[in-house]
Each structure stands twice: as structure tokens, then as C-alpha cells.
Design an enzyme around this catalytic site. Structure first.
Site, PDB file in Angstrom:
ATOM      1  N   ASN A 197      -3.110 -15.091  11.875  1.00 61.17           N
ATOM      2  CA  ASN A 197      -2.702 -16.232  12.683  1.00 61.17           C
ATOM      3  C   ASN A 197      -3.640 -16.298  14.098  1.00 61.17           C
ATOM      4  O   ASN A 197      -4.066 -17.521  14.086  1.00 61.17           O
ATOM      5  CB  ASN A 197      -1.213 -16.066  12.964  1.00 61.17           C
TER       6      ASN A 197
ATOM      7  N   ARG B 257       0.827  -1.000   0.017  1.00 60.96           N
ATOM      8  CA  ARG B 257       0.044   0.026  -0.057  1.00 60.96           C
ATOM      9  C   ARG B 257       0.950   1.126   0.035  1.00 60.96           C
ATOM     10  O   ARG B 257       1.937   1.311   0.661  1.00 60.96           O
ATOM     11  CB  ARG B 257      -0.953   0.113   1.296  1.00 60.96           C
TER      12      ARG B 257
ATOM     13  N   LYS C  31      -9.786  -2.383   1.524  1.00 60.85           N
ATOM     14  CA  LYS C  31      -9.412  -1.149   2.234  1.00 60.85           C
ATOM     15  C   LYS C  31     -10.215   0.080   1.788  1.00 60.85           C
ATOM     16  O   LYS C  31     -10.635   1.005   2.896  1.00 60.85           O
ATOM     17  CB  LYS C  31      -7.868  -0.927   2.174  1.00 60.85           C
TER      18      LYS C  31
ATOM     19  N   ASN D  70       6.254  -8.745   1.662  1.00 56.75           N
ATOM     20  CA  ASN D  70       4.788  -8.513   1.824  1.00 56.75           C
ATOM     21  C   ASN D  70       4.095  -9.269   0.716  1.00 56.75           C
ATOM     22  O   ASN D  70       3.054  -8.954   0.264  1.00 56.75           O
ATOM     23  CB  ASN D  70       4.524  -6.916   1.741  1.00 56.75           C
ATOM     24  N   SER D  71       5.026 -10.437   0.515  1.00 53.01           N
ATOM     25  CA  SER D  71       4.172 -11.459  -0.573  1.00 53.01           C
ATOM     26  C   SER D  71       2.827 -11.965   0.075  1.00 53.01           C
ATOM     27  O   SER D  71       2.632 -11.963   1.412  1.00 53.01           O
ATOM     28  CB  SER D  71       5.069 -12.417  -0.712  1.00 53.01           C
ATOM     29  N   ARG D  72       2.102 -12.128  -0.753  1.00 53.07           N
ATOM     30  CA  ARG D  72       0.354 -12.441  -0.255  1.00 53.07           C
ATOM     31  C   ARG D  72      -0.128 -13.679  -0.912  1.00 53.07           C
ATOM     32  O   ARG D  72       0.418 -14.175  -1.992  1.00 53.07           O
ATOM     33  CB  ARG D  72      -0.345 -11.459  -0.584  1.00 53.07           C
TER      34      ARG D  72
ATOM     35  N   HIS E 172     -10.778  -2.418  11.377  1.00 51.77           N
ATOM     36  CA  HIS E 172      -9.666  -3.214  10.849  1.00 51.77           C
ATOM     37  C   HIS E 172      -9.356  -4.363  11.824  1.00 51.77           C
ATOM     38  O   HIS E 172      -8.562  -4.316  12.617  1.00 51.77           O
ATOM     39  CB  HIS E 172      -8.331  -2.346  10.839  1.00 51.77           C
TER      40      HIS E 172
ATOM     41  N   ASP F 232      -9.547  -9.853   8.774  1.00 50.17           N
ATOM     42  CA  ASP F 232      -8.719  -8.272   8.539  1.00 50.17           C
ATOM     43  C   ASP F 232      -9.901  -7.046   8.956  1.00 50.17           C
ATOM     44  O   ASP F 232      -9.595  -6.348   9.191  1.00 50.17           O
ATOM     45  CB  ASP F 232      -8.489  -8.256   7.059  1.00 50.17           C
TER      46      ASP F 232
ATOM     47  N   ASN G  90      -1.360 -18.098  22.394  1.00 47.83           N
ATOM     48  CA  ASN G  90      -2.212 -16.932  22.861  1.00 47.83           C
ATOM     49  C   ASN G  90      -3.434 -17.498  23.128  1.00 47.83           C
ATOM     50  O   ASN G  90      -4.362 -16.465  23.674  1.00 47.83           O
ATOM     51  CB  ASN G  90      -2.306 -16.187  21.662  1.00 47.83           C
TER      52      ASN G  90
ATOM     53  N   LYS H 176      -2.943 -10.765  12.711  1.00 38.81           N
ATOM     54  CA  LYS H 176      -4.417 -11.075  12.749  1.00 38.81           C
ATOM     55  C   LYS H 176      -4.903 -12.414  12.155  1.00 38.81           C
ATOM     56  O   LYS H 176      -5.679 -13.115  12.626  1.00 38.81           O
ATOM     57  CB  LYS H 176      -5.225  -9.990  12.056  1.00 38.81           C
TER      58      LYS H 176
ATOM     59  N   TYR I  81      -1.527  -3.391  -6.874  1.00 39.53           N
ATOM     60  CA  TYR I  81      -1.191  -4.254  -5.608  1.00 39.53           C
ATOM     61  C   TYR I  81      -2.560  -4.053  -4.616  1.00 39.53           C
ATOM     62  O   TYR I  81      -3.208  -3.140  -4.669  1.00 39.53           O
ATOM     63  CB  TYR I  81      -0.284  -3.440  -4.664  1.00 39.53           C
TER      64      TYR I  81
ATOM     65  N   SER J 187      -1.550  -3.735  10.383  1.00 38.35           N
ATOM     66  CA  SER J 187      -1.063  -4.677   9.153  1.00 38.35           C
ATOM     67  C   SER J 187       0.120  -5.654   9.556  1.00 38.35           C
ATOM     68  O   SER J 187       0.981  -5.126  10.099  1.00 38.35           O
ATOM     69  CB  SER J 187      -0.960  -3.960   7.825  1.00 38.35           C
ATOM     70  N   ALA J 188       0.030  -6.669   9.245  1.00 37.13           N
ATOM     71  CA  ALA J 188       1.084  -7.990   9.371  1.00 37.13           C
ATOM     72  C   ALA J 188       1.841  -7.824  10.755  1.00 37.13           C
ATOM     73  O   ALA J 188       2.734  -7.956  11.063  1.00 37.13           O
ATOM     74  CB  ALA J 188       2.237  -7.400   8.540  1.00 37.13           C
ATOM     75  N   CYS J 189       0.539  -8.046  11.847  1.00 39.62           N
ATOM     76  CA  CYS J 189       0.937  -8.065  13.216  1.00 39.62           C
ATOM     77  C   CYS J 189       0.143  -9.207  13.585  1.00 39.62           C
ATOM     78  O   CYS J 189      -0.074  -9.613  14.967  1.00 39.62           O
ATOM     79  CB  CYS J 189       0.524  -7.001  14.054  1.00 39.62           C
TER      80      CYS J 189
HETATM   81  C1  OXD Z   1      -3.264  -4.783   5.224  1.00 40.63           C
HETATM   82  C2  OXD Z   1      -3.644  -5.722   4.571  1.00 40.63           C
HETATM   83  O1  OXD Z   1      -2.120  -4.043   4.807  1.00 40.63           O
HETATM   84  O2  OXD Z   1      -4.790  -6.381   5.081  1.00 40.63           O
HETATM   85  O3  OXD Z   1      -3.822  -4.167   6.262  1.00 40.63           O
HETATM   86  O4  OXD Z   1      -3.547  -6.063   3.290  1.00 40.63           O
HETATM   87 MN    MN Z   2      -5.212  -5.170   6.961  1.00 40.96          MN
END
Ligand code: OXD
Ligand code: MN
Length: 581
Positions: free
Chosen positions: A255, A70, A207, A363-365, A227, A276, A492, A253, A198, A249-251
Site C-alpha cells: 500500500n 510461510r 524469500k 493471507n490470500s494473494r 525486506h 517487498d 501517510n 508495504k 505456497y 509481512s502484511a503491514c
Molecule cells: C511475506 C511476503 O510473507 O512478502 O513477507 O509474502
Molecule cells: Mn514480504
């Protein structure tokens, strides 16, 4: 196909006149259409097949190396009311933004096909769902939207019945970072995106619609667009509680939403509703209910393995589009920390060499339909959504924030959400690892002034007395050597269990200035071999550090001036004075 909705028909024809596509395709959302577009992309090389024995129906797309995340600095909210947009967003007047975009769009689809994608965010028959139409010249967007949303004929039928829809126009343009903008016009429910393929910039349902436009709309209509992941935690007795959790992002969610309980808790189950985005509405009984507007996952690939997220790992063995991962010699997808196989080609399509950096972009998806997830909740498609017992905020903080704490009230919880700060990740362009303020994990996504957004959150307190309890978690505490203090992932579950016990009033807690923390034996961790000193630092607060944090947070709140809700200032003062005493 065309449409009975005059407004939609007129808009499609105006956009076609402006952008001049060679062909126009109305997407019906069928499997046959998906396959046809996949074949077209395999033909022109924008998609490559992966090993069909190990990964049936999986494909790899490599983006332009300059277009992998992004772009927050090129993302704007456009309104003639600058103050309503707030300093938390980039702002542009409507006419200027339209002029800029129309100049870029003029003739941009010559030689291309324009796809018309009607989509529905949320279960097709839910009163909480909202529809949109994306016009795009990107076949990659079409196949991703097919997996991520309910798109095609069903959505068009709903649009024709309701009349209202969000208009999203997207062109990949020349993929030139100098000619790239993501513009939002919340007052007229429209989006204009140019120059990027992207996910977050191009799959406009995600988003752009489900957060930035929806958050503005939600404020007017009395709900929340957040979010947040949504999960169900089922106890061995078969009782399920639903939790919505907001992390940047990428923390983690995805998992958390797909967590597999550790052996000791094998009779517990975690069900995924979303990973998300959550739309939260209050029902007529005063209960906050959540739906996930999305129908698939656009998840971060690196780090996904059989241990960290077995559900996701199994889910992406088939029917998945990979973007910017590497490949093994026999065409299996490969990424860092996959713990299986060796890379042969990297995400730029070059022969892999460690010296050239990782095989998969950080940040590959993966893009995959939610129905492929073994933990997908049977209530994920329920039109009435699920009742939320707890709201959890979290961030990536090496220091300061304890493993878990509970707000003293809804209003205090709003302060805690507003105080979320986290280290930046590869999900957006820019430096990673810097702590930045990310209120409610919505910094990149709140479509209006944060001060008004906090007022809106606070207003829920006056509407019911059965609001969810609010918590904050931090899985990411580290010692001086950089080792994580808490094992995270499946473990967790122990924290989720405490959260639900607190909601039910089943377990005590110690009161501190920042909220309620677990008692010494509050969490069941005896078998984890955590040193007592480590446990102590995970479940206590350092007053000096917190005074500094609250002082910095206070200056941040001050930057919102008179618009800041007095209640938030009061909550902030209360924490500061509790820290002083
Ligand atoms: C982000 C996503 O960037 O969910 O938050 O892709
Ligand atoms: Mn997100």
C-alpha cells in the site's frame, strides 16, 4: 532447449536421476509458454477461469487448506558453522539436511514434469542483479515465476555468460505438513524445498534466494539484501527522492509503495519501484543505491479496495493469478473489504456461509507483473538503481511507537532497526496479533546471525559520509476502544513529506531520548480534524513505557552474547540513560 553451462546441465541431470520426472521442460519465459501452462492447469482443474469480461486473463488457484502461508518452523539455514547461522534461525548441519531432503526427493517427480526455470533477480542488465535456476514439478510455480521474475531465455544467457547461479530445487511432494521443509545452504548457494506450493516456500527466487541466500552473500560482498519496499516521492516542482522502507509481512508495504496522495497533495506523486525486497549497493561516489530484484507483486488481497489502494485494485482487474480468494456468483474474485459484490463461493471451494469464516483466506494473494501498476517508476528497470535518501523502519504497534521519529545518526538508526517489534500477521502460520521482535523486519529472512548482520549494517558508517537518514514509523496506534489514531493509507504521504524535509534540513524537530519527533506543527495535518490530545499522543513518547521497552530490548540484545557489536550496546545504553535523565 538445453545449456552450454556444464554445471547447470550436470545438476539438472543429477536431479532428474534422483526425482525421476516423466518429462523435462526448459522454460523459455515466453508468453506462449505461459498460456500453454495456464491451459494445462485449466484442463486439470488446478486453476479456474475468472469472469473474462470483468477480469480478463485472471485465474484462481486454491491451495491445499494446510498450505496457505510461510512455515517458519520448517525453514532452516544449513551450515556446519552453527554460530554463523545464529539463534535467530533454525539450524541443521549440511549433511543431515541433505540426507533428509534427498530421501524425500527420491522418485518424487514420477508421473510429473520437471520444469527448469532460469531466472534473474533484478534488471537483466544490472551489475547488481543475481541469477538462479529453480527446478520444480509445479506448473503453478512456473506461471508465478513468470510474473515475479525475469525468467527464461534471457536469464539463461546471462547465467551462461556469468557462470554463477543459485540452485533451487522444489517439489510440492504430497503437501503433507509432516513432510515439508525449506532448507537453505548459503555457502553453496543452494535451496531445497519440499512439500509446499505456497509462494514464500515455493517461488524460490523470492524469500529463499533474494533474502536468505542474498543476505549471506551481501555480507561477504559488502551490500545489503533487505525486506524493503522502494518508492519515489515526486514534489510538485518535479524533484524526486527515493525511500526504502522495511515493515514486517502484511503491514502495508504494498500500500505504501503504491500510495495515491490525498486531494490536498494532488500535485505530489508516489512512484513504485518495489513492494517487498530491496538490494542496496554503495556506488563509487558513496551513494547507497537500490534495485528491486523482483519483477512483480505477490500481494495480500484482503483489504485491497478502491480507497485503500486504488493502484493495486485497478492493477488486479486483469492479467492476475489469485490464490485462495472467494468468488461471486458470476465468477469475479471476492475478498473481505473489497467493498464490491457478494461472495458465493469461499476459498475452500465451498458455498459461502459467514459462519464458516471469511470468503478469502486472510493471507490470500494476487500475483501480477509490476508493469500493470500505473505508478510503476520509469527507473524501476534502471540497471544502476536509484539513490536512497531515507531508510524507514516500521512495525504494527498498538501502543508505544510514535507516528514517526528520526534516528540521531546511522548507528542509532541501526539500533532502531534492530529494535523493530511488530504484531504477527497471517503471512506466516501461527497465532496472529502477538508482539514479537522482528529486527529490520528480517526475522524470518535474515540468512545468518543477527549480531553479525548488525555489525554489517554498522560497517556502512565507515564507508561514506552521505548515508541515507534513518526513520521509524507506526501507522497502527490504537486507543482503548481499538480505533486507529492515524488515518493511514494516502494520508501517510504527509509523513513521507516530513521525512524528506528532514533529509533536506528544511524542518526542525524536537529531540527526545529515542530520536527526533515532529514539532507541534511539523506535519501539515490541519485539515485532518485530529483532536489535539490524539496528535499529542501520536507525536510524543511515554517514558515509562519506553524504559520498559528498552529494558526488554536490552535482554534480547544480551541473548546474542559476545557476538553483539559493542557499538550497538553503546547506542542502547545512550537511549536508556537519556530516558533516565
Ligand atoms: C511475506 C511476503 O510473507 O512478502 O513477507 O509474502
Ligand atoms: Mn514480504
Amino acid at each position: 532447449m538445453t545449456t552450454k553451462n556444464q554445471e547447470l546441465a550436470a545438476w539438472v541431470s543429477d536431479v532428474a536421476a534422483l526425482t525421476q520426472p516423466d518429462r523435462l521442460v526448459w522454460c523459455d519465459g515466453s508468453e506462449a509458454e505461459y498460456q500453454q501452462i495456464v491451459d494445462l492447469m485449466l484442463g486439470d482443474g488446478s486453476l479456474s477461469p475468472l469472469n473474462s469480461e470483468t477480469h480478463p486473463n485472471c485465474y484462481l488457484h486454491l491451495s491445499d487448506p494446510q498450505d496457505v502461508a510461510r512455515v517458519e518452523h520448517l525453514t532452516f539455514i544449513c551450515s556446519d558453522d552453527k554460530a554463523a547461522v545464529g539463534d535467530n534461525n533454525n539450524w541443521m548441519p549440511v549433511a543431515d539436511a541433505k540426507q533428509k531432503m534427498n530421501d524425500l526427493y527420491a522418485g518424487c517427480m514420477r508421473g510429473r514434469t520437471m520444469y527448469v526455470i532460469p531466472y534473474c533477480m533484478g534488471p537483466i542488465d544490472s551489475p547488481y542483479s543475481r541469477c538462479g535456476v529453480e527446478l520444480t514439478d509445479s506448473p503453478y510455480v512456473v506461471i508465478n515465476m513468470k510474473l515475479m521474475t525475469r525468467m527464461g531465455a534471457r536469464a539463461l544467457t546471462r547465467i551462461e555468460k556469468e557462470g554463477k547461479f543459485v540452485k533451487g530445487l522444489h517439489s510440492t511432494g504430497e503437501l503433507d505438513p509432516e513432510r515439508r521443509f525449506i532448507m537453505h545452504f548459503p555457502e553453496e548457494l543452494s535451496i531445497m524445498s519440499y512439500g509446499s506450493g505456497y509462494g514464500g516456500n515455493a517461488l524460490l527466487g523470492k524469500k529463499c534466494h533474494a533474502l536468505r541466500i542474498a543476505s549471506w552473500q551481501a555480507r561477504q560482498e559488502g551490500w545489503l539484501a533487505e525486506h524493503m519496499l522502494i518508492l519515489g516521492l515526486e514534489s510538485p516542482e518535479g524533484e524526486t527522492h527515493y525511500i526504502a522502507a522495511a515493515f514486517p509481512s502484511a503491514c502495508g508495504k504494498t500500500n505504501l509503495a503504491m500510495l495515491i496522495p490525498p486531494e490536498k497533495f494532488k500535485d505530489w506523486k508516489v512512484w513504485t519501484l518495489g513492494d517487498d525486497i530491496a538490494w542496496l549497493h554503495m556506488d563509487t561516489e558513496g551513494q547507497l543505491r537500490a534495485i528491486n530484484p523482483e519483477a512483480g507483486y505477490f500481494g495480500v488481497v484482503p483489504g485491497t479496495n478502491a480507497k485503500t489502494n486504488r493502484n493495486a485494485y485497478d492493477m488486479i482487474q486483469q492479467d492476475t493469478i489469485f490464490t485462495n480468494v472467494g468468488k461471486t456468483a458470476d465468477d469475479q474474485p471476492w475478498w473481505e473489504d473489497k467493498k464490491h459484490g457478494e461472495p458465493s463461493v469461499d476459498w475452500k471451494g465451498n458455498s459461502y456461509a459467514a459462519a464458516n469464516g471469511p470468503a478469502a483466506h486472510p493471507n490470500s494473494r494476487f500475483t501480477v507483473s509490476a508493469t500493470g501498476n500505473k505508478a510503476y517508476s520509469s527507473l524501476a528497470e534502471a540497471p544502476e538503481g536509484v539513490p536512497i535518501s531515507a531508510i524507514v523502519f516500521g512495525g504494527r504497534r498498538r501502543e508505544l511507537a510514535p507516528l514517526v521519529y528520526q534516528a540521531k545518526s546511522w548507528e542509532h538508526g541501526v539500533l532502531i532497526g534492530a529494535g523493530v517489534a511488530s504484531e504477527t500477521t497471517a503471512a506466516a502460520t501461527g497465532e496472529v496479533g502477538l508482539v514479537r521482535r522482528d529486527p529490520m523486519a528480517m526475522k524470518p529472512f535474515c540468512g545468518y546471525n543477527f549480531a553479525d548482520y548488525w555489525s554489517h549494517w554498522l560497517s556502512f558508517a565507515g564507508r561514506t559520509d552521505t548515508l541515507p537518514k534513518i526513520f521509524h514509523v507506526n501507522w497502527f496506534r490504537q486507543n482503548e476502544d481499538g480505533d486507529f489514531l492515524w488515518p493511514g493509507f494516502g494520508e501517510n504521504l504527509r509523513v513521507l513529506q516530513w521525512i524528506i524535509q528532514r533529509c533536506k534540513g528544511e524542518v526542525g524537530a524536537k529531540e527526545t531520548a529515542i530520536g527526533y519527533l515532529p514539532n507541534e506543527h511539523g506535519l501539515d495535518i490541519a485539515d485532518l480534524n485530529i483532536e489535539p490530545a490524539v496528535w499529542e499522543s501520536l507525536t510524543s513518547i511515554n517514558d515509562d513505557q519506553w524504559r520498559q521497552e528498552m529494558t526488554e530490548f536490552g535482554s534480547y540484545l544480551d541473548s546474542f552474547g559476545d557476538r553483539l557489536p559493542p557499538e550497538l550496546r553503546k547506542q542502547h545504553q545512550q537511549v536508556l540513560s537519556a530516558l533516565a535523565s
